[in-house]
Design a protein around this motif. Structure first.
Motif, PDB file in Angstrom:
ATOM      1  N   SER A 257       0.891  -1.187  -0.157  1.00 45.96           N
ATOM      2  CA  SER A 257       0.191   0.002   0.131  1.00 45.96           C
ATOM      3  C   SER A 257       0.765   1.067   0.092  1.00 45.96           C
ATOM      4  N   MET A 258       1.943   1.380   0.855  1.00 46.16           N
ATOM      5  CA  MET A 258       2.735   2.352   1.060  1.00 46.16           C
ATOM      6  C   MET A 258       3.583   2.530  -0.599  1.00 46.16           C
ATOM      7  N   LYS A 259       3.761   1.623  -1.151  1.00 48.24           N
ATOM      8  CA  LYS A 259       4.256   1.818  -2.515  1.00 48.24           C
ATOM      9  C   LYS A 259       3.376   2.245  -3.416  1.00 48.24           C
ATOM     10  N   GLU A 260       2.285   1.813  -3.359  1.00 50.44           N
ATOM     11  CA  GLU A 260       1.121   2.584  -4.305  1.00 50.44           C
ATOM     12  C   GLU A 260       0.974   3.988  -3.877  1.00 50.44           C
ATOM     13  N   LEU A 261       1.200   4.406  -2.646  1.00 46.95           N
ATOM     14  CA  LEU A 261       0.975   5.757  -2.344  1.00 46.95           C
ATOM     15  C   LEU A 261       2.047   6.488  -2.809  1.00 46.95           C
ATOM     16  N   LEU A 262       3.356   5.967  -2.573  1.00 49.30           N
ATOM     17  CA  LEU A 262       4.320   6.569  -3.295  1.00 49.30           C
ATOM     18  C   LEU A 262       4.322   7.117  -4.753  1.00 49.30           C
ATOM     19  N   ARG A 263       3.856   5.966  -5.446  1.00 51.03           N
ATOM     20  CA  ARG A 263       3.499   5.950  -6.879  1.00 51.03           C
ATOM     21  C   ARG A 263       2.654   7.512  -7.156  1.00 51.03           C
ATOM     22  N   LEU A 264       1.592   7.409  -6.463  1.00 51.93           N
ATOM     23  CA  LEU A 264       0.563   8.441  -6.477  1.00 51.93           C
ATOM     24  C   LEU A 264       1.033   9.804  -6.300  1.00 51.93           C
ATOM     25  N   LEU A 265       2.241   9.692  -5.337  1.00 52.12           N
ATOM     26  CA  LEU A 265       2.948  11.072  -5.149  1.00 52.12           C
ATOM     27  C   LEU A 265       4.172  11.369  -5.919  1.00 52.12           C
ATOM     28  N   GLY A 266       4.188  10.428  -6.964  1.00 52.72           N
ATOM     29  CA  GLY A 266       5.277  10.679  -7.958  1.00 52.72           C
ATOM     30  C   GLY A 266       6.699   9.892  -7.727  1.00 52.72           C
ATOM     31  N   HIS A 267       6.545   9.095  -7.026  1.00 48.59           N
ATOM     32  CA  HIS A 267       7.730   8.355  -6.796  1.00 48.59           C
ATOM     33  C   HIS A 267       7.127   6.882  -6.886  1.00 48.59           C
ATOM     34  N   ASP A 268       7.598   6.445  -8.441  1.00 47.45           N
ATOM     35  CA  ASP A 268       7.251   5.345  -8.811  1.00 47.45           C
ATOM     36  C   ASP A 268       8.222   4.203  -8.294  1.00 47.45           C
ATOM     37  N   PHE A 269       8.129   3.561  -7.178  1.00 46.53           N
ATOM     38  CA  PHE A 269       9.064   2.487  -6.490  1.00 46.53           C
ATOM     39  C   PHE A 269       8.750   1.154  -6.796  1.00 46.53           C
ATOM     40  N   GLY A 270       7.548   1.026  -7.841  1.00 44.92           N
ATOM     41  CA  GLY A 270       7.231  -0.261  -8.281  1.00 44.92           C
ATOM     42  C   GLY A 270       6.388  -1.309  -7.259  1.00 44.92           C
ATOM     43  N   THR A 271       6.513  -2.347  -7.354  1.00 38.73           N
ATOM     44  CA  THR A 271       5.730  -3.252  -6.105  1.00 38.73           C
ATOM     45  C   THR A 271       6.719  -3.894  -5.347  1.00 38.73           C
ATOM     46  N   CYS A 272       6.038  -4.535  -4.067  1.00 38.09           N
ATOM     47  CA  CYS A 272       7.047  -5.416  -3.369  1.00 38.09           C
ATOM     48  C   CYS A 272       7.244  -6.673  -4.039  1.00 38.09           C
ATOM     49  N   ARG A 273       8.688  -7.208  -3.412  1.00 42.45           N
ATOM     50  CA  ARG A 273       8.882  -8.594  -3.976  1.00 42.45           C
ATOM     51  C   ARG A 273       8.158  -9.562  -3.186  1.00 42.45           C
ATOM     52  N   SER A 274       7.992 -10.817  -3.837  1.00 43.24           N
ATOM     53  CA  SER A 274       7.434 -11.806  -3.461  1.00 43.24           C
ATOM     54  C   SER A 274       8.121 -12.248  -1.896  1.00 43.24           C
TER      55      SER A 274
END
Ligand code: HMN
Length: 297
Positions: A257-274
């Motif tokens: 969820s945090m990574k989704e939020l970062l993307r919305l804020l302009g920092h596309d960090f992708g998703t978490c690893r398995s």
């Protein structure tokens, strides 16, 4: 002094869509984090998925953050590993690249069950980066360590030259306060539960490491100012906003969820690893809608 203070962001690790490291995302993120008021970076911890990276990747991520920070704020590299030789290698590497501190969990597959075993682990890793302060990462819910942390600090006192303290990720404020006060306050005890930061500050915490500081640092700084100026009701209101934020994001795997939020804020960090899973299209839509109702964003 070299002691840690203020908000220290637990950093995320950026991935491309194909799962490889996206290191070019690190520098802009570090600018954002420093501008937002963070006073340190904690790299390759739980938030940074350190245990899901290869040793080479961990080195690359640590280096990218250390380079981007460029000594403006301390960079603490988390090197915990089930294989102590790997942890020592990562610690030595952190020292080589100019990181400012090393931190490590204990192994977690085979559990640490007694003080002497924990001491041997900490001593081995700390001595691999002898010029850097070392922080033991106490997170018993994850490591399954059964060692009483206060007894450990008393036992380790004076035996490891660069032992600086602990990162305390548990919910026991009484125990945390004891850690802070041991030996007249000689150890740093850095708080690690963002949803209880106000309580930790009330017991004397001087530094905290948190994932939500990637987004909410200004809000927490306002909370700390409120607390310090005796505006307790205002401080409590802000802590409650952080709790609601954490609950809302916790609807799905938290760091996803945090990574989704970062993307919305302009920092596309992708998703978490398995094994941390990604969100389906409809889940991410639900999350976005939920975030819109948060006062703190
Ligand atoms: C780390 O290793 O990255 C830090 O310990 C992270 C930090 O303490 C976070 N703890 C964990 O993720 C286990 C918290 O910021 C946490 O994410 C937050 O309090 C929300 O629960």
């Amino acid at each position: 002094s070299s002691r840690l203070s203020g908000l220290i962001a637990a950093t995320y690790t950026p991935f491309h869509a194909d799962g490889t490291l996206a290191l070019s995302k690190v520098a802009p993120m570090v600018e954002h984090l420093i501008r937002a008021g963070n006073r340190g970076l904690y790299v390759c911890g739980s938030t940074g998925e350190g245990v899901s990276l290869t040793t080479l990747e961990r080195c690359q991520v640590a280096e990218a953050y250390a380079q981007a920070a460029n000594k403006r704020v301390p960079v603490i590299v988390q090197v915990g590993h089930n294989c102590i030789a790997e942890a020592k290698h990562l610690a030595a590497h952190a020292e080589e690249i100019g990181a400012d501190a090393v931190s490590a969990t204990c192994p977690s597959y085979f559990k640490v069950v007694d003080i002497v075993s924990l001491f041997e682990v900490v001593q081995a890793i700390a001595s691999a980066a002898p010029r850097l302060p070392f922080y033991y990462y106490h997170i018993p819910a994850v490591t399954g360590s059964q060692v009483d942390i206060v007894s450990f600090l008393q036992f380790a006192d004076g035996k490891i030259p660069n032992f600086a303290g602990i990162k305390y990720t548990d919910k026991n404020l009484a125990e945390f306060q004891r850690c802070l006060s041991l030996g007249g306050g000689k150890f740093d005890a850095v708080w690690g539960c963002d949803d209880m930061l106000l309580g930790a500050i009330a017991t004397g915490a001087r530094a905290a490491i948190g994932s939500t500081f990637n987004v909410l640092a200004p809000l927490y700084l306002e909370m700390i100012r409120d607390f310090e100026s005796n505006r307790l009701a205002e401080a409590q209101q802000i802590q409650l906003q952080s709790i609601e934020f954490i609950c809302k994001l916790g609807m799905y795997p938290f760091h996803t969820s945090m990574k989704e939020l970062l993307r919305l804020l302009g920092h596309d960090f992708g998703t978490c690893r398995s094994p941390q899973r990604s969100l389906s299209k409809s889940e991410s839509k639900t999350l976005h809608q939920g975030l819109q109702h948060l006062k703190c964003l």
